[in-house]
Write an enzyme that holds these catalytic residues in place. Sequence first.
Site, PDB file in Angstrom:
ATOM      1  N   GLU A  88       0.812  -1.208   0.000  1.00 31.16           N
ATOM      2  CA  GLU A  88       0.000   0.000   0.000  1.00 31.16           C
ATOM      3  C   GLU A  88       0.846   1.258   0.000  1.00 31.16           C
ATOM      4  O   GLU A  88       2.031   1.239   0.306  1.00 31.16           O
ATOM      5  CB  GLU A  88      -0.927  -0.018   1.202  1.00 31.16           C
ATOM      6  CG  GLU A  88      -0.212  -0.132   2.525  1.00 31.16           C
ATOM      7  CD  GLU A  88      -1.201  -0.419   3.653  1.00 31.16           C
ATOM      8  OE1 GLU A  88      -1.650  -1.569   3.762  1.00 31.16           O
ATOM      9  OE2 GLU A  88      -1.498   0.506   4.417  1.00 31.16           O
ATOM     10  N   CYS A 101       3.916   8.294  -0.119  1.00 28.63           N
ATOM     11  CA  CYS A 101       4.515   7.420   0.887  1.00 28.63           C
ATOM     12  C   CYS A 101       4.647   6.036   0.259  1.00 28.63           C
ATOM     13  O   CYS A 101       3.657   5.476  -0.209  1.00 28.63           O
ATOM     14  CB  CYS A 101       3.583   7.397   2.100  1.00 28.63           C
ATOM     15  SG  CYS A 101       4.044   6.212   3.345  1.00 28.63           S
ATOM     16  N   CYS A 108       6.789  -6.818   7.288  1.00 30.28           N
ATOM     17  CA  CYS A 108       7.959  -6.276   7.994  1.00 30.28           C
ATOM     18  C   CYS A 108       8.303  -7.243   9.112  1.00 30.28           C
ATOM     19  O   CYS A 108       7.431  -7.903   9.653  1.00 30.28           O
ATOM     20  CB  CYS A 108       7.594  -4.907   8.585  1.00 30.28           C
ATOM     21  SG  CYS A 108       8.946  -4.084   9.455  1.00 30.28           S
ATOM     22  N   CYS A 112       7.280  -3.940  15.736  1.00 30.88           N
ATOM     23  CA  CYS A 112       6.826  -2.837  16.600  1.00 30.88           C
ATOM     24  C   CYS A 112       5.365  -3.090  16.999  1.00 30.88           C
ATOM     25  O   CYS A 112       4.532  -3.409  16.147  1.00 30.88           O
ATOM     26  CB  CYS A 112       6.974  -1.497  15.886  1.00 30.88           C
ATOM     27  SG  CYS A 112       8.672  -1.107  15.440  1.00 30.88           S
ATOM     28  N   CYS A 115       2.334  -1.238  15.226  1.00 33.51           N
ATOM     29  CA  CYS A 115       2.352  -1.112  13.768  1.00 33.51           C
ATOM     30  C   CYS A 115       1.676  -2.293  13.080  1.00 33.51           C
ATOM     31  O   CYS A 115       2.003  -3.449  13.342  1.00 33.51           O
ATOM     32  CB  CYS A 115       3.787  -0.978  13.282  1.00 33.51           C
ATOM     33  SG  CYS A 115       3.892  -0.696  11.509  1.00 33.51           S
ATOM     34  N   GLY A 160       7.189  -1.869   5.802  1.00 38.33           N
ATOM     35  CA  GLY A 160       8.560  -2.350   5.696  1.00 38.33           C
ATOM     36  C   GLY A 160       9.563  -1.465   6.396  1.00 38.33           C
ATOM     37  O   GLY A 160       9.298  -0.302   6.694  1.00 38.33           O
ATOM     38  N   GLU A 161      10.738  -2.042   6.656  1.00 39.62           N
ATOM     39  CA  GLU A 161      11.838  -1.297   7.253  1.00 39.62           C
ATOM     40  C   GLU A 161      12.870  -1.069   6.136  1.00 39.62           C
ATOM     41  O   GLU A 161      13.542  -2.018   5.706  1.00 39.62           O
ATOM     42  CB  GLU A 161      12.427  -2.103   8.422  1.00 39.62           C
ATOM     43  CG  GLU A 161      13.762  -1.626   8.943  1.00 39.62           C
ATOM     44  CD  GLU A 161      13.850  -0.119   9.213  1.00 39.62           C
ATOM     45  OE1 GLU A 161      12.969   0.430   9.899  1.00 39.62           O
ATOM     46  OE2 GLU A 161      14.808   0.513   8.720  1.00 39.62           O
ATOM     47  N   SER A 192      12.593   6.763   6.607  1.00 43.98           N
ATOM     48  CA  SER A 192      12.275   6.561   8.023  1.00 43.98           C
ATOM     49  C   SER A 192      12.701   5.166   8.458  1.00 43.98           C
ATOM     50  O   SER A 192      12.416   4.179   7.785  1.00 43.98           O
ATOM     51  CB  SER A 192      10.765   6.732   8.222  1.00 43.98           C
ATOM     52  OG  SER A 192      10.425   6.544   9.581  1.00 43.98           O
ATOM     53  N   SER A 215      12.321   6.660  13.853  1.00 47.17           N
ATOM     54  CA  SER A 215      11.144   6.351  14.670  1.00 47.17           C
ATOM     55  C   SER A 215      11.641   6.078  16.083  1.00 47.17           C
ATOM     56  O   SER A 215      12.089   4.984  16.392  1.00 47.17           O
ATOM     57  CB  SER A 215      10.431   5.118  14.104  1.00 47.17           C
ATOM     58  OG  SER A 215       9.971   5.411  12.809  1.00 47.17           O
ATOM     59  N   LEU A 216      11.564   7.106  16.893  1.00 44.59           N
ATOM     60  CA  LEU A 216      12.129   7.002  18.250  1.00 44.59           C
ATOM     61  C   LEU A 216      11.069   6.464  19.210  1.00 44.59           C
ATOM     62  O   LEU A 216      11.267   5.472  19.887  1.00 44.59           O
ATOM     63  CB  LEU A 216      12.631   8.383  18.680  1.00 44.59           C
ATOM     64  CG  LEU A 216      13.691   8.403  19.763  1.00 44.59           C
ATOM     65  CD1 LEU A 216      14.939   7.645  19.348  1.00 44.59           C
ATOM     66  CD2 LEU A 216      14.058   9.850  20.113  1.00 44.59           C
ATOM     67  N   HIS A 217       9.965   7.175  19.321  1.00 44.46           N
ATOM     68  CA  HIS A 217       8.775   6.730  20.056  1.00 44.46           C
ATOM     69  C   HIS A 217       8.974   6.496  21.555  1.00 44.46           C
ATOM     70  O   HIS A 217       8.067   5.976  22.224  1.00 44.46           O
ATOM     71  CB  HIS A 217       8.160   5.470  19.429  1.00 44.46           C
ATOM     72  CG  HIS A 217       7.806   5.610  17.981  1.00 44.46           C
ATOM     73  ND1 HIS A 217       7.336   6.779  17.423  1.00 44.46           N
ATOM     74  CD2 HIS A 217       7.856   4.715  16.966  1.00 44.46           C
ATOM     75  CE1 HIS A 217       7.114   6.583  16.125  1.00 44.46           C
ATOM     76  NE2 HIS A 217       7.424   5.356  15.828  1.00 44.46           N
ATOM     77  N   ASN A 291      -2.101   6.334  15.882  1.00 41.43           N
ATOM     78  CA  ASN A 291      -3.265   5.913  15.123  1.00 41.43           C
ATOM     79  C   ASN A 291      -3.613   4.533  15.672  1.00 41.43           C
ATOM     80  O   ASN A 291      -2.833   3.600  15.514  1.00 41.43           O
ATOM     81  CB  ASN A 291      -2.856   5.793  13.650  1.00 41.43           C
ATOM     82  CG  ASN A 291      -3.821   6.447  12.711  1.00 41.43           C
ATOM     83  OD1 ASN A 291      -5.019   6.503  12.974  1.00 41.43           O
ATOM     84  ND2 ASN A 291      -3.299   6.922  11.610  1.00 41.43           N
ATOM     85  N   CYS A 334       0.438   3.160   8.493  1.00 40.11           N
ATOM     86  CA  CYS A 334       1.258   2.076   7.998  1.00 40.11           C
ATOM     87  C   CYS A 334       0.665   0.665   8.107  1.00 40.11           C
ATOM     88  O   CYS A 334       0.455   0.164   9.197  1.00 40.11           O
ATOM     89  CB  CYS A 334       2.484   2.156   8.901  1.00 40.11           C
ATOM     90  SG  CYS A 334       3.912   1.486   8.262  1.00 40.11           S
TER      91      CYS A 334
END
Length: 346
Positions: A88, A101, A108, A112, A115, A160-161, A192, A215-217, A291, A334
Amino acid sequence: MLNLLDYSYNEIEKIIAEMGEKFFRAKQLYSALQNYKKADEISNLSKSFLSELSKTYTFCPLQIFKKFVGKDGTVKYLYKLDDGNLIEGVLMSYKYGNTICVSTQVGCRMGCKFCASTLNGLVRNLTAGEILAQVLCVNKDLGGTYENRKITNIVLMGSGEPLDNYDNVVKFIRLVSSEKGINISQRNISLSTCGLVDKINKLADENLQITLTISLHAPNDDIRKQTMPIANKYGIKEVINATKNYFNKTKRRIVFEYALISGVNDSFECAEQLAYLVKGMSCHINLIPLNEVKERGLVGTTRKKAYAFMNKLAQLNVSATVRRTMGEDIEGACGQLRAKVLNNKI
Ligand code: SAH
């Protein structure tokens, strides 16, 4: 089968030469590919030449399978790859242009907790041409050509990473920013990553001008480990040091993504720790209320609290903004759309 979009202009020239075709055919073929034309849509090359090419190569490696337009104008694309896999992408329109995007993997393996992309693990890496195809296909869908492009910015923030598919992703960046192709400025491309330290250091030496987004979070390892398994491999200090190295080599300001999760990482104490962590760096923090992904049971912080978190960072001289959430009504986050389709909910 090999896909023609995986090749640079110089490589296409070689293919043409090996087939004994005239030199200028390379330019004609490359232009057609960049306009995302299928073999039967190319009128300035002979049928016999195209059918000879088609014995070894495919042209357009993905097709738009479904398209959802959100209330805010955000468009979510679901593409079907030649092997039937779905990926997507999201198109966001801003005053300054259109941002796409793109996905870099089917699924992935980073795991996480918040995600949706990672819910069913990694299926496979995308090739450079399959990543490029997402840009060219949507550019065409918007009525653009490679010379008169409708896409101006790219974020590698789909499924994906990117750094777990390093070679294909770096090749994609070179292809998409090539003067011979759609020529999107590297300064308009953001990659990212959840923080693969060794690969960030490698990327710093590629001589690219892209923006690195992390992506720290979380402001510390304890909280990070609760939601991001990669934190068990690389400590947060190592991640920060790698971003400092990236900045020193590229002079590109670092962006940190920080998804605010209610009761997990959204306290004032977290804001203080975060400010301390990035002290003195040339960076910006993007705050985004999580989200919600129902399968994961994590809840986003309210927007009011997100602004309070931002103001706390501002008091501590850290540049931060609360990002507009876009496309919430169309499963904009995502991997959410693919997850729905895989679960037969669409
Ligand atoms: N794997 C890469 C890029 C893909 S994800 C990475 O980790 O950066 C793009 C961004 O969306 C990341 O910052 C990711 O952490 C974030 N994201 C994923 N799920 C989300 C959700 N449910 N709400 C808000 N942000 C989310």
